[in-house]
Design a protein around this motif. Structure first.
Motif, short mmCIF file in Angstrom:
data_model
loop_
_atom_site.label_atom_id
_atom_site.label_comp_id
_atom_site.label_asym_id
_atom_site.label_seq_id
_atom_site.Cartn_x
_atom_site.Cartn_y
_atom_site.Cartn_z
N ILE A 46 6.48 -4.72 6.18
CA ILE A 46 5.45 -5.29 5.13
C ILE A 46 4.61 -4.12 4.66
N ALA A 47 4.33 -3.03 5.41
CA ALA A 47 3.51 -1.91 5.09
C ALA A 47 4.09 -1.04 4.08
N ILE A 48 5.36 -0.74 4.46
CA ILE A 48 6.36 0.04 3.19
C ILE A 48 6.56 -0.81 2.11
N GLY A 49 6.82 -2.33 2.04
CA GLY A 49 6.89 -2.83 0.98
C GLY A 49 5.59 -2.84 0.09
N LEU A 50 4.39 -2.99 0.70
CA LEU A 50 3.46 -3.10 -0.03
C LEU A 50 2.95 -1.67 -0.63
N MET A 51 3.29 -0.83 0.04
CA MET A 51 2.91 0.58 -0.44
C MET A 51 4.12 1.18 -1.47
N ALA A 52 5.27 0.69 -1.36
CA ALA A 52 6.31 0.90 -2.53
C ALA A 52 5.81 0.05 -3.60
N LEU A 53 5.44 -1.09 -3.51
CA LEU A 53 5.01 -1.98 -4.76
C LEU A 53 3.95 -1.07 -5.28
N LEU A 54 2.90 -0.57 -4.70
CA LEU A 54 1.73 0.07 -5.28
C LEU A 54 2.32 1.40 -5.90
N VAL A 55 3.39 2.14 -5.42
CA VAL A 55 3.83 3.38 -6.04
C VAL A 55 4.63 2.92 -7.28
N ILE A 56 5.40 1.71 -7.09
CA ILE A 56 6.19 1.41 -8.45
C ILE A 56 5.20 1.26 -9.58
N VAL A 57 4.07 0.18 -9.20
CA VAL A 57 3.02 -0.19 -10.44
C VAL A 57 2.37 1.20 -10.91
N ALA A 58 1.97 2.13 -10.02
CA ALA A 58 1.33 3.40 -10.52
C ALA A 58 2.21 3.97 -11.32
N LEU A 59 3.63 4.17 -10.94
CA LEU A 59 4.66 4.81 -12.05
C LEU A 59 4.58 4.28 -13.10
N ARG A 60 4.50 2.87 -13.40
CA ARG A 60 4.58 2.10 -14.81
C ARG A 60 3.41 2.37 -15.43
N LEU A 61 2.15 2.39 -14.73
CA LEU A 61 0.91 2.84 -15.44
C LEU A 61 1.10 4.27 -15.78
N ALA A 62 1.40 5.04 -15.11
CA ALA A 62 1.48 6.50 -15.59
C ALA A 62 2.42 6.89 -16.46
N HIS A 63 3.27 5.99 -17.03
CA HIS A 63 4.43 6.07 -17.85
C HIS A 63 5.48 7.04 -17.55
N ILE A 64 5.81 7.19 -16.36
CA ILE A 64 6.81 8.08 -15.90
C ILE A 64 8.28 7.70 -16.28
N SER A 65 8.79 8.52 -17.05
CA SER A 65 10.07 8.38 -17.44
C SER A 65 11.02 8.56 -16.33
N ARG A 66 12.29 8.15 -16.70
CA ARG A 66 13.40 8.16 -15.53
C ARG A 66 13.82 9.81 -15.93
N GLY A 67 13.51 10.33 -16.96
CA GLY A 67 14.05 11.77 -17.11
C GLY A 67 13.37 12.71 -16.27
N VAL A 68 12.17 12.27 -15.69
CA VAL A 68 11.34 13.58 -14.87
C VAL A 68 12.02 13.18 -13.48
N VAL A 69 12.66 12.29 -13.17
CA VAL A 69 13.33 12.14 -11.61
C VAL A 69 14.26 13.03 -11.45
N PRO A 70 14.36 13.93 -10.62
CA PRO A 70 15.40 14.98 -10.43
C PRO A 70 16.59 14.12 -10.08
N SER A 71 17.94 15.04 -10.39
CA SER A 71 19.23 14.44 -9.95
C SER A 71 19.53 14.71 -8.54
N LEU A 72 19.74 13.86 -7.75
CA LEU A 72 20.42 14.15 -6.44
C LEU A 72 21.62 14.59 -6.20
N PRO A 73 21.67 15.78 -5.47
CA PRO A 73 23.00 16.41 -5.34
C PRO A 73 24.09 15.41 -4.34
N ARG A 74 25.20 15.61 -4.62
CA ARG A 74 25.98 14.88 -3.85
C ARG A 74 26.02 14.97 -2.26
#
Length: 271
Positions: A46-74
């Motif tokens: 529950i705590a992880i889910g609520l904080m994840a929801l908070l982070v997702i909403v903050a990312l949307r409000l900050a207009h962080i595009s997908r191109g900023v997220v780095p590519s994860l190595p294999r």
């Protein structure tokens, strides 16, 4: 043609403005500290889910595009898969009944919970670096640590040291990338196996020596620039204080934390 990998971009704010960009740097530091403290003492779903929801909403409000997220190595995906398999072999409650077989998934659930917690904290820290100017960090730390001055703790010096480290890290990272790229462009001489191994060790020593030289040169240039602008005291002397928007953000985060704690205490976390 393979897709170009996106590098890790930290300590550099994303261009643009938003509600998250306009928040005081101290507010973001407080949020990171409070969320980390909450997930350390109450690492439930529950705590992880609520904080994840908070982070997702903050990312949307900050207009962080997908191109900023780095590519994860294999290799990271392979490491996560290996960790999940080894954790699943540990068993533990709960036990699922699959036809006539009983499968203990306790270890796998613990691994998934730890992975989700780590992702939330990493994304939260990355979002702060994407929306905060490095120059605003030192004055914010000075303001937050003002009560510690009564204990004769050198808060201003600590804030200046942290600000200089944050400013120097991206610069030195670019310098090391340039050195590594220049080293790869050099032709590799043919040599026996033993000689090639010793040559690789010598090249590593040369790279470290060049990196130290670049760091010292950059430190000297930064020192001259700071002296020309009035000394290190100017770094933490800028006025910095929370505003109405910051109190609203802190109230929202505090409310979510209280809800998470209450639900964890009452046993609705699903652990």
């Amino acid at each position: 043609m393979t897709a170009q990998r996106r590098p890790v971009v930290l300590l550099r704010p994303v261009p643009g403005t938003s509600v998250i960009h306009r928040l005081w740097a101290g507010t973001k530091l407080i949020v990171v500290f409070v969320v980390s403290l909450l997930l350390s003492f109450y690492p439930g779903w529950i705590a992880i889910g609520l904080m994840a929801l908070l982070v997702i909403v903050a990312l949307r409000l900050a207009h962080i595009s997908r191109g900023v997220v780095p590519s994860l190595p294999r290799w990271l995906w392979i490491l996560l898969l290996f960790g999940a398999l080894t954790a699943a072999m540990g068993g533990g409650d709960p036990v699922l009944q699959l036809w006539s077989q009983e499968i203990a998934v306790g270890g796998l659930l613990k691994f998934l919970r730890f992975t989700a917690l780590s992702i939330v904290l990493l994304v939260l820290g990355a979002m702060v670096s994407w929306t905060t100017n490095v120059a605003d960090v030192a004055p914010a730390i000075t303001t937050l640590g003002r009560p510690l001055k009564w204990l004769r703790i050198p808060v201003d010096d600590w804030a200046v040291a942290l600000a200089l480290a944050l400013r120097a890290f991206p610069m030195l990272l670019d310098e090391f990338r340039l050195l590594y790229a220049a080293r790869r462009l050099r032709p590799r001489p043919l040599a026996p196996d033993g000689t090639a191994r010793r040559r690789r060790l010598a090249d590593l020593v040369d790279m470290l020596a060049a990196g130290v030289t670049v760091a010292l040169r950059r430190a000297d240039e930064m020192g001259d620039a700071i002296t020309a602008r009035g000394g290190t005291g100017q770094i933490s002397a800028a006025p910095s204080r929370p505003r109405r928007l910051d109190w609203i953000a802190l109230g929202i985060v505090g409310t979510l934390c209280v809800i998470a704690i209450v639900m964890e205490v009452k046993g609705f976390s699903g652990r």
